[in-house]
Scaffold this motif. Structure first.
Motif, PDB file in Angstrom:
ATOM      1  N   TYR A 284      43.762  42.989  59.711  1.00 16.13           N
ATOM      2  CA  TYR A 284      42.553  43.398  58.983  1.00 16.13           C
ATOM      3  C   TYR A 284      42.319  42.447  57.802  1.00 16.13           C
ATOM      4  CZ  TYR A 284      46.239  45.547  56.159  1.00 16.13           C
ATOM      5  OH  TYR A 284      47.369  45.761  55.407  1.00 16.13           O
ATOM      6  N   PRO A 285      41.048  42.211  57.440  1.00 17.72           N
ATOM      7  CA  PRO A 285      40.745  41.283  56.350  1.00 17.72           C
ATOM      8  C   PRO A 285      40.823  41.953  54.983  1.00 17.72           C
ATOM      9  CG  PRO A 285      38.712  42.065  57.328  1.00 17.72           C
ATOM     10  CD  PRO A 285      39.834  42.688  58.117  1.00 17.72           C
ATOM     11  N   VAL A 286      41.304  41.204  54.009  1.00 13.08           N
ATOM     12  CA  VAL A 286      41.306  41.643  52.612  1.00 13.08           C
ATOM     13  C   VAL A 286      40.871  40.444  51.766  1.00 13.08           C
ATOM     14  CG1 VAL A 286      42.599  42.715  50.734  1.00 13.08           C
ATOM     15  CG2 VAL A 286      43.280  43.145  53.100  1.00 13.08           C
ATOM     16  N   THR A 287      39.935  40.660  50.849  1.00 11.75           N
ATOM     17  CA  THR A 287      39.517  39.606  49.933  1.00 11.75           C
ATOM     18  C   THR A 287      40.130  39.872  48.568  1.00 11.75           C
ATOM     19  OG1 THR A 287      37.437  39.229  51.104  1.00 11.75           O
ATOM     20  CG2 THR A 287      37.564  38.450  48.836  1.00 11.75           C
ATOM     21  N   PHE A 288      40.871  38.891  48.056  1.00 14.67           N
ATOM     22  CA  PHE A 288      41.540  39.018  46.769  1.00 14.67           C
ATOM     23  C   PHE A 288      40.887  38.105  45.745  1.00 14.67           C
ATOM     24  CE2 PHE A 288      44.813  39.790  50.021  1.00 14.67           C
ATOM     25  CZ  PHE A 288      45.315  41.025  49.611  1.00 14.67           C
ATOM     26  N   ASP A 289      40.634  38.637  44.557  1.00 17.11           N
ATOM     27  CA  ASP A 289      40.209  37.810  43.432  1.00 17.11           C
ATOM     28  C   ASP A 289      41.453  37.299  42.713  1.00 17.11           C
ATOM     29  OD1 ASP A 289      37.451  38.319  43.847  1.00 17.11           O
ATOM     30  OD2 ASP A 289      37.673  40.269  42.861  1.00 17.11           O
ATOM     31  N   ILE A 290      41.467  36.010  42.435  1.00 12.31           N
ATOM     32  CA  ILE A 290      42.617  35.410  41.750  1.00 12.31           C
ATOM     33  C   ILE A 290      42.259  35.321  40.270  1.00 12.31           C
ATOM     34  CG2 ILE A 290      44.256  33.490  41.735  1.00 12.31           C
ATOM     35  CD1 ILE A 290      43.305  32.816  44.570  1.00 12.31           C
ATOM     36  N   VAL A 291      42.682  36.311  39.512  1.00 19.40           N
ATOM     37  CA  VAL A 291      42.212  36.496  38.139  1.00 19.40           C
ATOM     38  C   VAL A 291      43.137  35.820  37.137  1.00 19.40           C
ATOM     39  CG1 VAL A 291      41.102  38.670  38.726  1.00 19.40           C
ATOM     40  CG2 VAL A 291      43.469  38.681  37.963  1.00 19.40           C
ATOM     41  N   ALA A 292      42.641  35.765  35.889  1.00 20.90           N
ATOM     42  CA  ALA A 292      43.439  35.309  34.741  1.00 20.90           C
ATOM     43  C   ALA A 292      44.102  33.960  34.993  1.00 20.90           C
ATOM     44  CB  ALA A 292      44.497  36.355  34.361  1.00 20.90           C
ATOM     45  N   GLY A 293      43.345  33.051  35.611  1.00 21.56           N
ATOM     46  CA  GLY A 293      43.882  31.715  35.838  1.00 21.56           C
ATOM     47  C   GLY A 293      45.105  31.676  36.715  1.00 21.56           C
ATOM     48  N   GLY A 294      45.270  32.693  37.560  1.00 22.51           N
ATOM     49  CA  GLY A 294      46.411  32.702  38.462  1.00 22.51           C
ATOM     50  C   GLY A 294      47.692  33.218  37.838  1.00 22.51           C
ATOM     51  N   ASP A 295      47.594  33.942  36.708  1.00 17.64           N
ATOM     52  CA  ASP A 295      48.804  34.528  36.124  1.00 17.64           C
ATOM     53  C   ASP A 295      49.437  35.477  37.141  1.00 17.64           C
ATOM     54  OD1 ASP A 295      50.569  35.341  33.752  1.00 17.64           O
ATOM     55  OD2 ASP A 295      49.744  37.258  34.424  1.00 17.64           O
ATOM     56  N   PRO A 296      50.714  35.301  37.473  1.00 14.38           N
ATOM     57  CA  PRO A 296      51.329  36.078  38.558  1.00 14.38           C
ATOM     58  C   PRO A 296      51.228  37.583  38.394  1.00 14.38           C
ATOM     59  CG  PRO A 296      52.722  34.216  37.999  1.00 14.38           C
ATOM     60  CD  PRO A 296      51.638  34.263  36.963  1.00 14.38           C
ATOM     61  N   LEU A 297      51.456  38.106  37.187  1.00 13.12           N
ATOM     62  CA  LEU A 297      51.420  39.553  37.006  1.00 13.12           C
ATOM     63  C   LEU A 297      50.003  40.100  37.129  1.00 13.12           C
ATOM     64  CD1 LEU A 297      54.016  40.085  34.144  1.00 13.12           C
ATOM     65  CD2 LEU A 297      54.291  40.480  36.592  1.00 13.12           C
ATOM     66  N   ALA A 298      49.009  39.341  36.646  1.00 17.11           N
ATOM     67  CA  ALA A 298      47.621  39.775  36.786  1.00 17.11           C
ATOM     68  C   ALA A 298      47.198  39.762  38.248  1.00 17.11           C
ATOM     69  CB  ALA A 298      46.706  38.873  35.960  1.00 17.11           C
ATOM     70  N   VAL A 299      47.627  38.741  38.970  1.00 17.53           N
ATOM     71  CA  VAL A 299      47.299  38.664  40.397  1.00 17.53           C
ATOM     72  C   VAL A 299      48.013  39.781  41.160  1.00 17.53           C
ATOM     73  CG1 VAL A 299      47.419  37.232  42.474  1.00 17.53           C
ATOM     74  CG2 VAL A 299      46.870  36.189  40.271  1.00 17.53           C
ATOM     75  N   LEU A 300      49.248  40.090  40.775  1.00 16.84           N
ATOM     76  CA  LEU A 300      49.979  41.184  41.414  1.00 16.84           C
ATOM     77  C   LEU A 300      49.216  42.500  41.277  1.00 16.84           C
ATOM     78  CD1 LEU A 300      52.486  42.443  42.762  1.00 16.84           C
ATOM     79  CD2 LEU A 300      53.522  42.585  40.481  1.00 16.84           C
TER      80      LEU A 300
END
Length: 306
Positions: free
Chosen positions: A132-148
């Protein structure tokens, strides 16, 4: 041997009936809103045939210590699954390599989800799967915890762990299937297959597989994706494989993204072990239990933590 469970034939019949049920049909607006054409592109050369014969693989293997941290220590301390950690690291790596702020991924699951008809396939032999498809926004310049946090939120929002998407696209009204197939399609797939640990004695009939399981295909067959990312744990080590089309991508680029993913998942593990609450809270993993995360953590400390 324990009693047999539902046959593959009976399960497929129940699945088709479930595809026509109201709860599945009501998911259509959700699945129509997921695709994002700007998030499906894979940077690379255009115009390649992308055939099975033109694919190649780059691999990374984490040692036993790193694998234990990712598969046991971090989930136990922070309540974050290996699946979420690896997906987050993939997005961080993608942003670091290409600067993209969103990515649409086809996520693959085990496909043995419970349905209303109630068949039990826990011991049914066969390769079940759901994609199934999921679209993720990569936020905060790619900060790992924000992306998590984004990854956990988006995955929590997926109805029935994605089973309904395939039912609507392939088993329901053909018109609905055509509408879904006409939407922007993911060019990258992700699959965490879990553990493939076998018996340790040398005389055992079944042992640990030497590579991630694959499906045999003809060399001239077209590939569905530009990139296929798979992960599994065998012999106490986590293996990551990136399969790509050589007509559109070069090995150095794919290797760079893979190395970034490994670095990102190690960073995530370090930060979450240093501060488990940094993972945040995004819904309970056991909704029917009516327990809060703090209650679940207390139970875990009294049982697993002994």
């Amino acid at each position: 041997m324990p009693a047999r469970t539902t046959s593959f034939r009976r399960w497929s019949q129940a699945l088709r009936r479930h595809a026509l049920s109201r709860p599945v049909c009501d998911q259509l607006p959700y699945w129509q809103a997921v695709p994002n054409g700007d998030a499906t592109a894979v940077p690379g050369r255009s115009g390649g045939a992308n055939l099975v014969a033109q694919r190649a693989t780059v691999t990374a293997v984490l040692d036993a210590a790193d694998t234990a941290r990712l598969t046991y220590d971090v989930p136990r301390a922070a309540g974050v699954s290996v699946h979420q950690l690896l997906l987050t690291a993939l997005l961080v790596a993608w942003h670091g390599e290409f600067g993209c702020t969103a990515l649409q991924v086809d996520v693959e699951g085990h496909g043995r989800e419970p349905i209303d008809a109630g068949p039990d396939v826990s011991r049914t032999v066969g390769w079940f799967t759901s994609v199934y498809p999921v679209t993720f926004d990569i936020v905060a310049g790619g900060d790992p915890l924000a992306v998590l946090a984004v990854v956990r939120s988006r995955l929590d929002a997926v109805p029935d762990r994605g089973l309904g998407y395939g039912l609507l696209r392939y088993c329901a009204d053909p018109e609905i299937g055509e509408r879904l197939s006409a939407l922007p399609q993911s060019q990258l797939s992700f699959n965490y297959l879990g553990r493939f640990e076998g018996p340790s004695d040398e005389g055992a009939v079944f042992g640990v597989p030497l590579e991630i399981p694959t499906v045999l295909q003809r060399p001239e067959a077209p590939r569905r994706y530009q990139l296929e990312v798979a992960a599994t744990v065998a012999a106490g080590q986590l293996t990551l494989e990136w399969v790509y089309g050589t007509e559109s991508l070069d090995q150095a680029t794919v290797r760079s993204v893979l190395d970034r993913q490994v670095a990102a998942v190690r960073t995530l593990a370090e930060r979450l072990l240093a501060d488990p609450r940094a993972a945040g809270r995004s819904g309970t993993p056991f909704p029917l239990a009516s327990l809060s995360h703090d209650q679940l953590a207390a139970i875990s400390r009294r049982t697993v933590g002994r």
